[in-house]
Write a protein that holds these residues in place. Sequence first.
Motif, PDB file in Angstrom:
ATOM      1  N   ILE A  58       9.842  12.178   9.183  1.00 42.09           N
ATOM      2  CA  ILE A  58       8.569  11.495   8.908  1.00 42.09           C
ATOM      3  C   ILE A  58       8.635  10.040   9.339  1.00 42.09           C
ATOM      4  CG2 ILE A  58       7.029  10.713   7.046  1.00 42.09           C
ATOM      5  CD1 ILE A  58       7.842  13.224   5.486  1.00 42.09           C
ATOM      6  N   PHE A  59       9.804   9.429   9.171  1.00 47.10           N
ATOM      7  CA  PHE A  59       9.953   7.999   9.399  1.00 47.10           C
ATOM      8  C   PHE A  59      10.317   7.658  10.843  1.00 47.10           C
ATOM      9  CE2 PHE A  59      10.856   9.049   4.992  1.00 47.10           C
ATOM     10  CZ  PHE A  59       9.894   8.282   4.364  1.00 47.10           C
ATOM     11  N   TRP A  60      10.334   8.678  11.698  1.00 48.43           N
ATOM     12  CA  TRP A  60      10.396   8.476  13.141  1.00 48.43           C
ATOM     13  C   TRP A  60       9.075   8.878  13.792  1.00 48.43           C
ATOM     14  CZ3 TRP A  60      14.045   6.196  16.227  1.00 48.43           C
ATOM     15  CH2 TRP A  60      15.259   5.867  15.622  1.00 48.43           C
ATOM     16  N   VAL A  61       8.593  10.044  13.448  1.00 46.38           N
ATOM     17  CA  VAL A  61       7.351  10.541  14.059  1.00 46.38           C
ATOM     18  C   VAL A  61       6.176   9.648  13.671  1.00 46.38           C
ATOM     19  CG1 VAL A  61       5.735  12.471  14.179  1.00 46.38           C
ATOM     20  CG2 VAL A  61       8.207  12.906  14.128  1.00 46.38           C
TER      21      VAL A  61
ATOM     22  N   ALA B 296       0.807  -1.223   0.000  1.00 47.05           N
ATOM     23  CA  ALA B 296       0.000   0.000   0.000  1.00 47.05           C
ATOM     24  C   ALA B 296       0.836   1.267   0.000  1.00 47.05           C
ATOM     25  CB  ALA B 296      -0.945  -0.005   1.211  1.00 47.05           C
ATOM     26  N   THR B 297       1.977   1.266   0.680  1.00 55.46           N
ATOM     27  CA  THR B 297       2.690   2.529   0.905  1.00 55.46           C
ATOM     28  C   THR B 297       4.024   2.664   0.177  1.00 55.46           C
ATOM     29  OG1 THR B 297       3.656   1.619   2.933  1.00 55.46           O
ATOM     30  CG2 THR B 297       1.633   2.889   3.160  1.00 55.46           C
ATOM     31  N   ILE B 298       4.480   1.621  -0.525  1.00 59.17           N
ATOM     32  CA  ILE B 298       5.697   1.788  -1.332  1.00 59.17           C
ATOM     33  C   ILE B 298       5.548   2.936  -2.329  1.00 59.17           C
ATOM     34  CG2 ILE B 298       7.013   0.724  -3.215  1.00 59.17           C
ATOM     35  CD1 ILE B 298       7.078  -1.857  -1.655  1.00 59.17           C
ATOM     36  N   PRO B 299       4.395   3.104  -2.994  1.00 60.43           N
ATOM     37  CA  PRO B 299       4.271   4.215  -3.943  1.00 60.43           C
ATOM     38  C   PRO B 299       4.243   5.596  -3.290  1.00 60.43           C
ATOM     39  CG  PRO B 299       2.677   2.480  -4.439  1.00 60.43           C
ATOM     40  CD  PRO B 299       3.232   2.190  -3.079  1.00 60.43           C
ATOM     41  N   ILE B 300       4.127   5.655  -1.969  1.00 62.31           N
ATOM     42  CA  ILE B 300       4.036   6.956  -1.288  1.00 62.31           C
ATOM     43  C   ILE B 300       5.347   7.330  -0.622  1.00 62.31           C
ATOM     44  CG2 ILE B 300       2.794   8.291   0.466  1.00 62.31           C
ATOM     45  CD1 ILE B 300       0.432   6.389   0.071  1.00 62.31           C
ATOM     46  N   THR B 301       5.845   6.466   0.244  1.00 66.87           N
ATOM     47  CA  THR B 301       7.062   6.778   1.014  1.00 66.87           C
ATOM     48  C   THR B 301       8.166   5.747   0.821  1.00 66.87           C
ATOM     49  OG1 THR B 301       6.302   5.551   2.971  1.00 66.87           O
ATOM     50  CG2 THR B 301       5.674   7.886   2.816  1.00 66.87           C
ATOM     51  N   GLY B 302       7.917   4.718   0.031  1.00 68.44           N
ATOM     52  CA  GLY B 302       8.854   3.611  -0.024  1.00 68.44           C
ATOM     53  C   GLY B 302       8.654   2.656   1.133  1.00 68.44           C
ATOM     54  N   THR B 303       7.768   3.001   2.031  1.00 66.02           N
ATOM     55  CA  THR B 303       7.396   2.256   3.238  1.00 66.02           C
ATOM     56  C   THR B 303       8.518   2.200   4.259  1.00 66.02           C
ATOM     57  OG1 THR B 303       5.935   0.845   1.927  1.00 66.02           O
ATOM     58  CG2 THR B 303       6.363   0.183   4.182  1.00 66.02           C
ATOM     59  N   GLY B 304       8.333   2.992   5.309  1.00 67.74           N
ATOM     60  CA  GLY B 304       9.243   2.939   6.440  1.00 67.74           C
ATOM     61  C   GLY B 304       8.695   1.978   7.476  1.00 67.74           C
TER      62      GLY B 304
END
Length: 287
Positions: A252-255, A220-228
Motif C-alpha cells: 500500500i505504501f509503495w503503490v 488527516a491520515t495518521i488515524p488511517i495508515t499512520g501516514t506513509g
Amino acid sequence: MTKEVEAVHEQAPEYSAKDYTDPPPAPLIDYVEIKQWSLYRAVIAEFIATLLFLYITVLTVIGYKHQADVKAGGDVCGGVGILGIAWAFGGMIFILVYCTAGISGGHINPAVTFGLFLARKVSLIRAVLYMVAQCLGAICGVGFVKAFQSAYYNKYGGGVNVMAGGHTKGVGLAAEIIGTFVLVYVVFSATDPKRSARDSHVPVLAPLPIGFAVFMVHLATIPITGTGINPARSFGAAVIYNGDKAWDEHWIFWVGPFVGALIAAVYHQYILRAGAIKALGSFRSNA
C-alpha cells in the motif's frame, strides 16, 4: 528652400511573451552526469537527509507512545500527541529541504523523485540513485532509533506504517494516493519557475509550503495508515521492525504514493501548465 525632415522612428522595445524561463527537460539517460561529482554529492545528500528524517520522526513516534502508555506509568494525554508527530514530520521536511534543495533538490522521498522524473525534471539515472539512497538512508535512520531505544522500539511497533483497525486496505490505498497527490502537487507548485517569476515580490521559501503539506497530510491520515506518503519512510521502518503485518500491507505504501505522484505530475504539467495543449499546438505548426 524646403527643409527635408527625416522622421526618426524609435523602435519599440521588445517584450518577451513570458517573464520566466522553463528549464530544458532532463534527458532520459544522461551519461555525462555519471562522470560528474555533483551527481554523487547529491546522492549523498539524499542519503543523509533521509537518515536524519527517519531518525527524528520515528524517535518522536516511539517516544510519544511510551509517554502515553498508561500501563507503563504514562499519561494518555501526555507526550506530543498526533499534532506533535505531524509537526515533527512536517518540520523535518521543511528543515531538510531547505538544507539540501541547492544540492540535490531536497527530494527525501521516492514518490517526489518519481513525480519529478515523470515531469522530466531529473534523469532516469539520477532518479534511481536517489531512490536507492533514500531507502538506504531510511533503513539506517530507523536502525539508529532501534539502537538508542532498544527497550521501547519493538514494544511500541517500531514506527511502521500499518492499517489502523476499522479501515480496509482500499481505504488505506486511497488515503495514501490522495495524501501523496497533495504533497507532490505542492512540490510542483512551490518550485514552478512561473510562480517564482510572477510572485517574486512574495518572500516565501519553497520548503515552507512543502513542509506544511506534509504536516497537514499527517493530521488527516495518521488515524488511517499512520501516514506513509513516502515509500522510503515505510520501507526503512518495515525492514528494521520486520513484522508480518508490516510486510503484508507494505505494498500500500509503495503503490499509493507512486500513483499519487503520477496523478500530481499529470495534473500540474498537462492541465495547469497546459503541456498537452502546447504539445498539440507544436505538432500542428510542424504539420
